[in-house]
Design a protein around this motif. Sequence first.
Motif, PDB file in Angstrom:
ATOM      1  N   ILE A  92       1.004  -1.115  -0.154  1.00 50.37           N
ATOM      2  CA  ILE A  92      -0.090  -0.013  -0.004  1.00 50.37           C
ATOM      3  C   ILE A  92       1.035   1.236  -0.025  1.00 50.37           C
ATOM      4  N   LEU A  93       0.699   2.223  -0.905  1.00 52.18           N
ATOM      5  CA  LEU A  93       1.413   3.214  -1.159  1.00 52.18           C
ATOM      6  C   LEU A  93       0.663   4.489  -0.299  1.00 52.18           C
ATOM      7  N   ASP A  94       1.881   5.310   0.095  1.00 54.87           N
ATOM      8  CA  ASP A  94       1.134   6.629   0.950  1.00 54.87           C
ATOM      9  C   ASP A  94       0.869   7.629  -0.143  1.00 54.87           C
ATOM     10  N   ASN A  95       0.219   8.467   0.395  1.00 54.20           N
ATOM     11  CA  ASN A  95      -0.474   9.502  -0.299  1.00 54.20           C
ATOM     12  C   ASN A  95       0.561  10.163  -1.404  1.00 54.20           C
ATOM     13  N   SER A  96       0.471  10.206  -2.601  1.00 58.59           N
ATOM     14  CA  SER A  96       1.077  10.795  -3.646  1.00 58.59           C
ATOM     15  C   SER A  96       2.323  10.026  -4.004  1.00 58.59           C
ATOM     16  N   GLU A  97       2.741   9.030  -3.399  1.00 57.40           N
ATOM     17  CA  GLU A  97       4.145   8.477  -3.566  1.00 57.40           C
ATOM     18  C   GLU A  97       4.051   7.663  -5.086  1.00 57.40           C
ATOM     19  N   THR A  98       5.236   8.099  -5.674  1.00 57.30           N
ATOM     20  CA  THR A  98       5.422   7.623  -7.077  1.00 57.30           C
ATOM     21  C   THR A  98       6.733   6.890  -7.182  1.00 57.30           C
ATOM     22  N   GLY A  99       6.868   6.392  -8.342  1.00 60.61           N
ATOM     23  CA  GLY A  99       8.207   5.706  -8.648  1.00 60.61           C
ATOM     24  C   GLY A  99       7.984   4.383  -9.525  1.00 60.61           C
ATOM     25  N   HIS A 100       9.077   3.865  -9.738  1.00 58.94           N
ATOM     26  CA  HIS A 100       8.763   2.411 -10.731  1.00 58.94           C
ATOM     27  C   HIS A 100       8.806   1.272  -9.618  1.00 58.94           C
ATOM     28  N   PHE A 101       7.805   0.490  -9.677  1.00 60.23           N
ATOM     29  CA  PHE A 101       7.695  -0.780  -8.621  1.00 60.23           C
ATOM     30  C   PHE A 101       7.676  -1.721  -9.305  1.00 60.23           C
ATOM     31  N   GLU A 102       8.449  -3.057  -8.635  1.00 58.29           N
ATOM     32  CA  GLU A 102       8.533  -4.311  -9.317  1.00 58.29           C
ATOM     33  C   GLU A 102       8.365  -5.114  -8.041  1.00 58.29           C
ATOM     34  N   CYS A 103       7.558  -6.296  -8.317  1.00 58.50           N
ATOM     35  CA  CYS A 103       7.472  -7.285  -7.298  1.00 58.50           C
ATOM     36  C   CYS A 103       8.200  -8.659  -7.950  1.00 58.50           C
ATOM     37  N   HIS A 104       9.360  -9.031  -7.317  1.00 56.87           N
ATOM     38  CA  HIS A 104      10.158 -10.352  -7.817  1.00 56.87           C
ATOM     39  C   HIS A 104       9.515 -11.489  -7.164  1.00 56.87           C
ATOM     40  N   ILE A 105       9.093 -12.387  -7.629  1.00 58.20           N
ATOM     41  CA  ILE A 105       8.606 -13.682  -7.137  1.00 58.20           C
ATOM     42  C   ILE A 105       9.448 -14.696  -7.123  1.00 58.20           C
ATOM     43  N   ASP A 106       9.981 -15.606  -5.882  1.00 59.79           N
ATOM     44  CA  ASP A 106      11.007 -16.714  -5.910  1.00 59.79           C
ATOM     45  C   ASP A 106       9.960 -17.845  -5.833  1.00 59.79           C
ATOM     46  N   GLY A 107      10.176 -18.762  -6.828  1.00 59.79           N
ATOM     47  CA  GLY A 107       9.634 -20.010  -6.982  1.00 59.79           C
ATOM     48  C   GLY A 107       9.879 -20.884  -5.954  1.00 59.79           C
ATOM     49  N   ASP A 108      11.088 -20.688  -5.123  1.00 66.23           N
ATOM     50  CA  ASP A 108      11.519 -21.475  -4.292  1.00 66.23           C
ATOM     51  C   ASP A 108      10.526 -21.397  -2.914  1.00 66.23           C
ATOM     52  N   TYR A 109       9.627 -20.396  -2.985  1.00 63.32           N
ATOM     53  CA  TYR A 109       8.536 -20.232  -1.716  1.00 63.32           C
ATOM     54  C   TYR A 109       7.126 -20.959  -2.307  1.00 63.32           C
ATOM     55  N   ILE A 110       7.046 -21.450  -3.417  1.00 63.88           N
ATOM     56  CA  ILE A 110       5.775 -22.102  -3.594  1.00 63.88           C
ATOM     57  C   ILE A 110       5.640 -23.445  -2.699  1.00 63.88           C
ATOM     58  N   GLN A 111       4.480 -23.505  -1.933  1.00 67.19           N
ATOM     59  CA  GLN A 111       4.411 -24.435  -1.093  1.00 67.19           C
ATOM     60  C   GLN A 111       3.411 -25.626  -1.660  1.00 67.19           C
ATOM     61  N   ASP A 112       3.347 -26.651  -0.782  1.00 64.50           N
ATOM     62  CA  ASP A 112       2.436 -27.916  -1.350  1.00 64.50           C
ATOM     63  C   ASP A 112       1.066 -27.614  -0.677  1.00 64.50           C
ATOM     64  N   THR A 113       0.846 -26.572   0.035  1.00 59.18           N
ATOM     65  CA  THR A 113      -0.509 -26.416   0.681  1.00 59.18           C
ATOM     66  C   THR A 113      -0.674 -24.930   0.514  1.00 59.18           C
ATOM     67  N   ALA A 114      -2.026 -24.566   0.473  1.00 59.23           N
ATOM     68  CA  ALA A 114      -2.506 -23.160   0.370  1.00 59.23           C
ATOM     69  C   ALA A 114      -2.232 -22.217   1.548  1.00 59.23           C
ATOM     70  N   GLU A 115      -2.376 -21.062   1.595  1.00 57.81           N
ATOM     71  CA  GLU A 115      -2.245 -20.266   2.870  1.00 57.81           C
ATOM     72  C   GLU A 115      -2.948 -20.784   3.901  1.00 57.81           C
ATOM     73  N   VAL A 116      -4.109 -21.039   3.772  1.00 62.59           N
ATOM     74  CA  VAL A 116      -4.785 -21.941   4.812  1.00 62.59           C
ATOM     75  C   VAL A 116      -5.736 -22.990   4.264  1.00 62.59           C
ATOM     76  N   ASP A 117      -6.068 -23.829   5.281  1.00 61.73           N
ATOM     77  CA  ASP A 117      -6.498 -25.167   4.759  1.00 61.73           C
ATOM     78  C   ASP A 117      -7.689 -25.675   5.668  1.00 61.73           C
ATOM     79  N   ILE A 118      -8.635 -26.386   5.214  1.00 60.25           N
ATOM     80  CA  ILE A 118      -9.599 -26.931   6.277  1.00 60.25           C
ATOM     81  C   ILE A 118      -9.222 -28.047   6.730  1.00 60.25           C
ATOM     82  N   THR A 119      -9.293 -28.614   7.818  1.00 60.76           N
ATOM     83  CA  THR A 119      -9.078 -29.736   8.485  1.00 60.76           C
ATOM     84  C   THR A 119     -10.290 -30.775   8.166  1.00 60.76           C
ATOM     85  N   ALA A 120     -10.061 -32.096   8.794  1.00 66.84           N
ATOM     86  CA  ALA A 120     -11.226 -32.976   8.847  1.00 66.84           C
ATOM     87  C   ALA A 120     -11.789 -33.218  10.076  1.00 66.84           C
TER      88      ALA A 120
END
Length: 816
Positions: A483-511
Amino acid sequence: MSKGSQYIILDSQTKVIGVTDINGATPFSADTITRQIADTDNTTDDVSTGVENFNTNNDPNANSKNWNHTGEITVAEGYPDSYKVAANNYLLYWDESAQHYYVMYISQEADAGTDASGRHVNTYELENVLITNMNNYIPMKQTLTNANAKDSFTTLFTNSNWKLDFQATSALLSTTEFDGTSNAMGYLQAMLVAFDVEMDAYVELYSDGNIKDLVVQIVDKLGTNAHHWVVDYGKNLTGITRTTVYSNVVTKLHILGKNGETIASVNNGKDYLVNDEANCLYNPNWKNGTYLEGTTTFADVDQYMALKNLGQKQLDMFSHPRISYEVTPTADFKPSLGDNIRGTDWKMTPELAIDARVISVTTSKADYTKNLAQFGEFVTLHPTTPSYIQDLLNKMNNRIAGLLDDVKNGKKIATAKAITPFGTSWSDVDDSKTIIAQVWADGTNITSYISPSGFTWYKSDLATGVHDVDWETAHASDGYQVILDNSETGHFECHIDGDYIQDTAEVDITAENSLIFNLQHSKVPADHWGEKISGALQYQWLDEVNNQIISSMEYTGKQSSGSTVTDTEYVRWHMDGTVIDSMVVQGGGHGSSFGAHLINGAPEIYTAMKSLDGSTNHVGKFTWQPNSVVSLGKGVTDLCTVSGFRRVSVDFENKWLMTSNVSGAIEVCHLDDVENGTWAPIYRFNVTQFGLHPTKTADNGAITGSNTLQSNDIYFPYVFINSGDVNHVDQPILLCINLVTETLVFKQVNTTDRFGTDILNESTSEKYDFEPEAVGVYHGANSFFVLQGFNYNKLVNDQIYLFRGLWKTPIEVRDK
């Protein structure tokens, strides 16, 4: 004295016999302990060895794994316990970052002359006692064919006197042949590579300080994914050394498959792939038309396009130099082995801006200036490029198995995009802007399968390109959204590291479904007005403070409005099913979904409302008034006007209000906006994006493939929605959706056996009812669960009865 300043001396039988302490009677100096999980020179097997089985290990960088744990210490003679520090004895020490005790065998002793005071000093070489033990242990002769990791490591450590703590989830298989003559240490190193796992070897102590257990721990990855250490030269670093290894760069890769197939038929007649850009950079003879060549073989692949895609992955891995970094930290910089490091130094040439893992740590109790951390590309270090993400490898969840197989086989590739739901231009009324990163594979949003640490945000000046390091540090833990603050400008990039891909989702329902509230329809009592409570409990809210239930249902009794609008009855119950009191809300509708919380001990309910003439729709709220009749403007406060009738849910903790309509449109507003009379949705989506197709038929008939929407609830950023009908065609389905990233977190098709073996179903009776009604989400300091309500049938004394049940189901959080 403290455990952070001392080494405990053990005799040859590992019994405590003394102590050497920086500030104690027997001091030490010049101690260094180094722990590593990979070779810090960044060498790796040549690519020509290839990857023989892409289903078991398609990352050749794993071949550079090399666990080690050694050190040295200097002790002067003439102090009370000096003579006890001797070859063939042991030193026990506490490692603060690892939170473990380690035992080091004193393997060598050397004369080091005299110190400044004239005392004679000796230097001792140390090694983790596991190294000593495994070098002296020969496993029994046997062959393990296509064995999994747990069985292989269990076999290796049998009779070794080490307790195995196996926590890895590796699904790889390997054949290991123990020849009956080789020591166990060589097998251990080879198995770490074969199964792509990591290890630690430490001790657990009795209360008297003696050793209780020798423990070897096998995990997928050491260190933590919960956060990154952010290192900046001039702040928490006093020095950085970058080492670049060019010896294994490959710019032309020949690719072979099963039975020697090549990719020529799908690659313009060529059996190889090239990277011309890399060739110009790293091949000094590129002008003569030469390449840096290698060969890789995928022995189980016979599909040409899959072979080509896998070969491209290999070429991407080897078409750039290996880079590692050695940093000299300040005293407060103490990463653990395996932790992730984000490093920045914009004065370096080229600039240092990488995300890597700590592959070696050196610590000293006597002199923190000897502390070192080395980090780099021992597993694939994804180049930080504006394309955001390089590859998913094979770390996706089995729930979307078809897609995952395509990704694993190289048929599909993952991409990422940034979305700006509130635009990119500032106006006078804007006080913030949001950027959200999404990751997609073949049209499926898989953002939920990436840990927050996998998202790295960068900001640079639009004119100069200079990075804003302070901003990047401040947003290092933001995950998929900034979340950018008021009038904050610039060139923004998001780099995503595949090593952080998990076998389960962020939350999961139990049985773990537990029945907490249950009513037999034929025995349900009358309400305050003496009328039978006969309707289905469309929604149920649990008052955790008072251990009570408030339910809602359609009302047509004596207290109804008499108009064309639908009225609602709310009933408050004890958990044993006895009625406490009730209310009638004229114009309240069918009763599916409402929000409730306690204000000064009384329930306050937020719900959808209609004017009694049916002309307008509203979000309203009312305070519980036992056994009363209320309507909009008469006991119900009009909060704001909305278009069409809505089901209302409220997250009071995070201050969000959500509505849904029968066509599946979801809108989420700030609760404060609604309270102030403004309907201004911040997030919008439709359940059709996630495979539900709301039923739209005049006679409410069953249509195969359609879904009757029932209830919903919200705990930001998660939205829970259920659907299904009594018609046995429309399955009971529960969805959890991350409304920020618009990701399907999980989808569960509910069946009767999940909730009780005594519930009638299609296999036990021609007459059965299993219709979902309420779904509510509850989050507290020590709990996170959903409540699911169903109408169901069961057999009682040879008679079939209808019941209204409410089950509690815990939710598990992956990244705590």
